[in-house]
Scaffold this active site. Structure first.
Site, mmCIF file in Angstrom:
data_model
loop_
_atom_site.group_PDB
_atom_site.id
_atom_site.type_symbol
_atom_site.label_atom_id
_atom_site.label_comp_id
_atom_site.label_asym_id
_atom_site.label_seq_id
_atom_site.Cartn_x
_atom_site.Cartn_y
_atom_site.Cartn_z
ATOM 1 N N PRO A 2 0.834 -1.208 0.000
ATOM 2 C CA PRO A 2 0.000 0.000 0.000
ATOM 3 C C PRO A 2 0.872 1.263 0.000
ATOM 4 C CG PRO A 2 -0.588 -1.497 1.803
ATOM 5 C CD PRO A 2 0.672 -2.006 1.208
ATOM 6 N N GLU A 3 0.561 2.181 -0.869
ATOM 7 C CA GLU A 3 1.247 3.467 -0.900
ATOM 8 C C GLU A 3 0.222 4.555 -0.581
ATOM 9 O OE1 GLU A 3 4.062 4.204 -3.961
ATOM 10 O OE2 GLU A 3 4.561 2.092 -4.195
ATOM 11 N N ARG A 120 0.885 -11.247 5.837
ATOM 12 C CA ARG A 120 2.291 -11.498 6.248
ATOM 13 C C ARG A 120 2.465 -10.569 7.432
ATOM 14 N NH1 ARG A 120 5.219 -10.101 0.696
ATOM 15 N NH2 ARG A 120 6.973 -11.045 1.732
#
Ligand SMILES: [Zn+2]
Length: 299
Positions: A2-3, A120
């Site tokens: 995600p940016e 993760r």
């Protein structure tokens, strides 16, 4: 990963559900998801129980939800590689890997579950103290208060922030004998730009990724900043790409408004401007994608 645009989608989506809502309870299913929470500041669950949340705030790709009352604190969410924050009706089974659940009650929306899902465990949640922003401006998008969590205090403002200091950024670049791409990825100089948006903005501004930052003219820095804003705004307008169930499985470009990319992930394809094949080179353990004709290294 995600940016800024993806995190902004999360912030905007959470705002109507959490602003003014009371936290009724907290369930932590994976304690590694709290590794950025300082236990000396207090127990995560106890610090949240019964507190009222304010509107979520974002700076770069950092997201936090301020809590009402003193001392000033906030829930800081790091999405990491694959973290998601999902709103669910109470009783809904979660398909993803649920790490933390907040039970909340909103005055209008009623009771909801806020799920922190993380495939993760690179993402995390923490309760952190809010401290004054060094420049006295609102801490980020979504608040008028000049406060930031301590974990975010060293993070520069992002270029979409009205309080972003463009002159200070240009002055900092003029002092840096480092590759421009490294500077763009340096969250202490400018936040919210990841590998994809760096490659796209450099392509648009016709700058080689390894061009020394201090060799760029002020005009070129202005062009680059304009292109950075343009590519971030374009991604935002397209919904910050797909923040859905398959998002967590996305690697690299697929799902990242891929149809709009000019350089990133396009190695071997014709540059949309000049037709020269785009090249990918190793840079900072990742790839840099550029057009060797449009983006020449100038020494
Ligand atoms: Zn080209």
């Amino acid at each position: 990963m995600p940016e800024l645009p993806e995190v902004e989608v999360v912030r905007a989506g959470l705002a109507p559900a959490v602003t003014g809502a009371t936290i009724l309870g907290v369930e932590v299913f994976e304690h590694r998801s709290l590794r950025r929470h300082d236990p000396l500041a207090g127990d995560f669950e106890a610090l949240l129980d019964g507190r009222v949340m304010q509107g979520p705030v974002r700076r770069g790709k950092f997201l936090w939800i301020p809590l009402e009352g003193a001392p000033r604190r906030a829930i800081v969410a790091h999405l990491g590689m694959s973290g998601q924050i999902l709103l669910r009706e109470p009783g809904t089974a979660e398909a993803g890997l649920l790490r933390i659940r907040l039970h909340i009650a909103h005055p209008v929306q009623g009771e909801l579950w806020v799920h922190f899902v993380d495939q993760r465990i690179f993402g995390s949640m923490a309760v952190d103290a809010l401290v004054p922003a060094l420049d006295g401006a609102p801490g980020g998008l979504g608040t008028d208060e000049p406060l930031v969590p301590t974990q975010v205090s060293h993070i520069a403002r992002d270029p979409l922030d009205p309080a972003f200091d463009a002159g200070g950024f240009a002055a900092a670049l003029a002092r840096k004998n480092t590759d421009i791409k490294r500077a763009l990825l340096d969250q202490r100089l400018i936040s919210g730009i990841g590998n994809i948006y760096a490659d796209e903005a450099l392509w648009a501004a016709r700058i080689h990724y390894a061009q020394p930052a201090n060799s760029l003219s002020r005009a070129k820095v202005r062009t680059l900043l304009a292109e950075v804003r343009h590519v971030l705004e374009k991604a935002l307008a397209e919904g910050g790409t797909s923040f859905d169930a398959q998002y967590v499985n996305v690697n690299g470009a697929s799902g990242y408004f891929a149809h709009s990319l000019n350089a990133y992930g396009r190695q071997g394809e014709a540059c949309p401007r000049c037709g020269t094949p785009i090249v990918r080179e190793q840079f900072m353990n990742r790839g840099s994608h550029f057009c060797p004709h449009c983006q020449r290294l100038r020494r």
